[in-house]
Scaffold this active site. Sequence first.
Site, PDB file in Angstrom:
ATOM      1  N   GLY A  92       0.732  -1.365   0.028  1.00  0.00           N
ATOM      2  CA  GLY A  92      -0.064  -0.044   0.001  1.00  0.00           C
ATOM      3  C   GLY A  92       0.777   1.201   0.065  1.00  0.00           C
ATOM      4  O   GLY A  92       0.322   2.206   0.190  1.00  0.00           O
ATOM      5  N   SER A 118       5.187   5.080 -16.402  1.00  0.00           N
ATOM      6  CA  SER A 118       6.237   4.083 -16.969  1.00  0.00           C
ATOM      7  C   SER A 118       5.625   2.676 -17.054  1.00  0.00           C
ATOM      8  O   SER A 118       6.048   1.969 -17.853  1.00  0.00           O
ATOM      9  CB  SER A 118       7.515   4.198 -15.952  1.00  0.00           C
ATOM     10  OG  SER A 118       6.924   3.726 -14.490  1.00  0.00           O
ATOM     11  N   GLU A 119       4.573   2.489 -16.224  1.00  0.00           N
ATOM     12  CA  GLU A 119       3.684   1.258 -16.412  1.00  0.00           C
ATOM     13  C   GLU A 119       2.257   1.625 -16.376  1.00  0.00           C
ATOM     14  O   GLU A 119       1.703   1.927 -15.148  1.00  0.00           O
ATOM     15  CB  GLU A 119       3.970   0.645 -15.140  1.00  0.00           C
ATOM     16  CG  GLU A 119       5.507  -0.152 -15.173  1.00  0.00           C
ATOM     17  CD  GLU A 119       5.749  -0.851 -13.642  1.00  0.00           C
ATOM     18  OE1 GLU A 119       5.578  -2.075 -14.046  1.00  0.00           O
ATOM     19  OE2 GLU A 119       6.425  -0.364 -12.946  1.00  0.00           O
ATOM     20  N   TYR A 123      -1.999   3.210 -13.021  1.00  0.00           N
ATOM     21  CA  TYR A 123      -2.662   4.421 -12.857  1.00  0.00           C
ATOM     22  C   TYR A 123      -3.930   4.550 -13.104  1.00  0.00           C
ATOM     23  O   TYR A 123      -4.721   5.509 -12.486  1.00  0.00           O
ATOM     24  CB  TYR A 123      -1.962   5.583 -13.529  1.00  0.00           C
ATOM     25  CG  TYR A 123      -0.545   5.783 -13.068  1.00  0.00           C
ATOM     26  CD1 TYR A 123      -0.488   6.392 -11.527  1.00  0.00           C
ATOM     27  CD2 TYR A 123       0.577   5.429 -13.410  1.00  0.00           C
ATOM     28  CE1 TYR A 123       0.818   6.603 -10.968  1.00  0.00           C
ATOM     29  CE2 TYR A 123       1.999   5.504 -13.097  1.00  0.00           C
ATOM     30  CZ  TYR A 123       1.974   6.012 -11.633  1.00  0.00           C
ATOM     31  OH  TYR A 123       3.450   6.100 -11.204  1.00  0.00           O
ATOM     32  N   PHE A 409       7.813  14.824 -18.361  1.00  0.00           N
ATOM     33  CA  PHE A 409       8.030  15.794 -16.914  1.00  0.00           C
ATOM     34  C   PHE A 409       8.163  14.496 -15.953  1.00  0.00           C
ATOM     35  O   PHE A 409       8.166  14.613 -14.848  1.00  0.00           O
ATOM     36  CB  PHE A 409       7.072  16.669 -16.761  1.00  0.00           C
ATOM     37  CG  PHE A 409       5.711  15.966 -16.489  1.00  0.00           C
ATOM     38  CD1 PHE A 409       4.999  15.655 -15.303  1.00  0.00           C
ATOM     39  CD2 PHE A 409       4.906  16.040 -17.904  1.00  0.00           C
ATOM     40  CE1 PHE A 409       3.683  15.178 -15.355  1.00  0.00           C
ATOM     41  CE2 PHE A 409       3.602  15.500 -17.679  1.00  0.00           C
ATOM     42  CZ  PHE A 409       3.214  15.092 -16.624  1.00  0.00           C
TER      43      PHE A 409
END
Length: 409
Positions: A92, A118-119, A123, A409
């Site tokens: 977590g 990046s993965e 998200y 960014f």
Amino acid sequence: MSNELRVLTEPDWKAWLDALEWAFGGLHDAPEEQQLWRDLLDFDRSFGLWDGDRPVGTFGTLAMEVTVPGGTALAAAGVTTVSVAATHRRRGVLRSMMRRALDTYRESGEPLAILTASEPAIYGRFGFGAATQSLAADIEIHRVGLDLPAGVDDIALSVAEPAAVAGRCEELYARLARTRPGMFPRQPGWERLPLLDPPQDRAGASEQRYVLAERDGELAGYARYALKPEWEAAGAKGTVIVRDLEAADPAAYGALLRYLSGIDLMSTLSLANRPVDDAFLHMVSDVRRARTRVQDRLYLRPMDVGAALAGRTYATEVDVVLDVSDASCPWNEGRWRLSGGPKGAVCEPTADAADLALPVAALGAAYLGGTSLAALAAAGRVEELRPGALARAATAFTSPLAPWMPHGF
């Protein structure tokens, strides 16, 4: 184990940065690059999760703006430098840092949050949707002709060192950044980003240079590029690596494309990050030999559904009630009436029956106009509750220019 989530401070910076760089493979950025991100990072809204005296999670925030349909630049919290140590997976850590950040962004009042992933699988569960794509190409310049627009021969070209012309180029970028959704009107300090060119990151390429395109002494475009020489038994087969290409009109773009395609001893023109509707697609004689590839780029989530939807314009008049689900930001949950068109919009909570139901990640994906609500509905991500509402809303959300993120960014 005693974990502590705390705000990033100057004394913690070095250990925090070391943890981040090791999480991304253990290679260290050049000192000038480290300094730039240190200067840009919003320390008050950046965090580290500490296990005793060592950081095991990093989470950074940048104060940014992003252009939305209609040309307005809205404030956006830029999520960056996110990492979790391999020793602390599935505990977590990321969730706790993201929870703290989202609450902070709400308090700060940004209508949007953005990130690059990046993965990508990570998200979506926090409400971020893929809002832009980028186009990459490796053009076989000896086998591809160019059909250039009128006025190309009226453009004067000159090659310059970056530091000498960066200011003029930044002024042109600032004007163009309001013309396409997804671009970033750069805040003070960001003008240093294009000048970063550490030798350790060149991978055999030269230092970078600029070529300027001028008309009657006025800057109409520029490209930032490097050369990567390579030889084989038959001769030279080098690559022109284009890092930026901005132009105010078709003639300036065409002149820059012709120059970059005609540099001696080069056989490939490599474009790493271009809009998916980039003009070169319609100037090359054989698009198959441009070897194009498309990839997801900017991920976006509304932090305030009402402010976000009211902050952009719409291609056609629209009056639609959206039933939004948002487990990470429950203040966005519920029905919102969006009314507006090309001149502006309002979006407010309502008790009226919903026309469409969708999760906030789908709304984020469609927000800049690059992903169709109808396409999301075909994937089961949007539900039409009133017949005809989907087609009208999908049309209104479109953008004449594909949204594009000009740099990372």
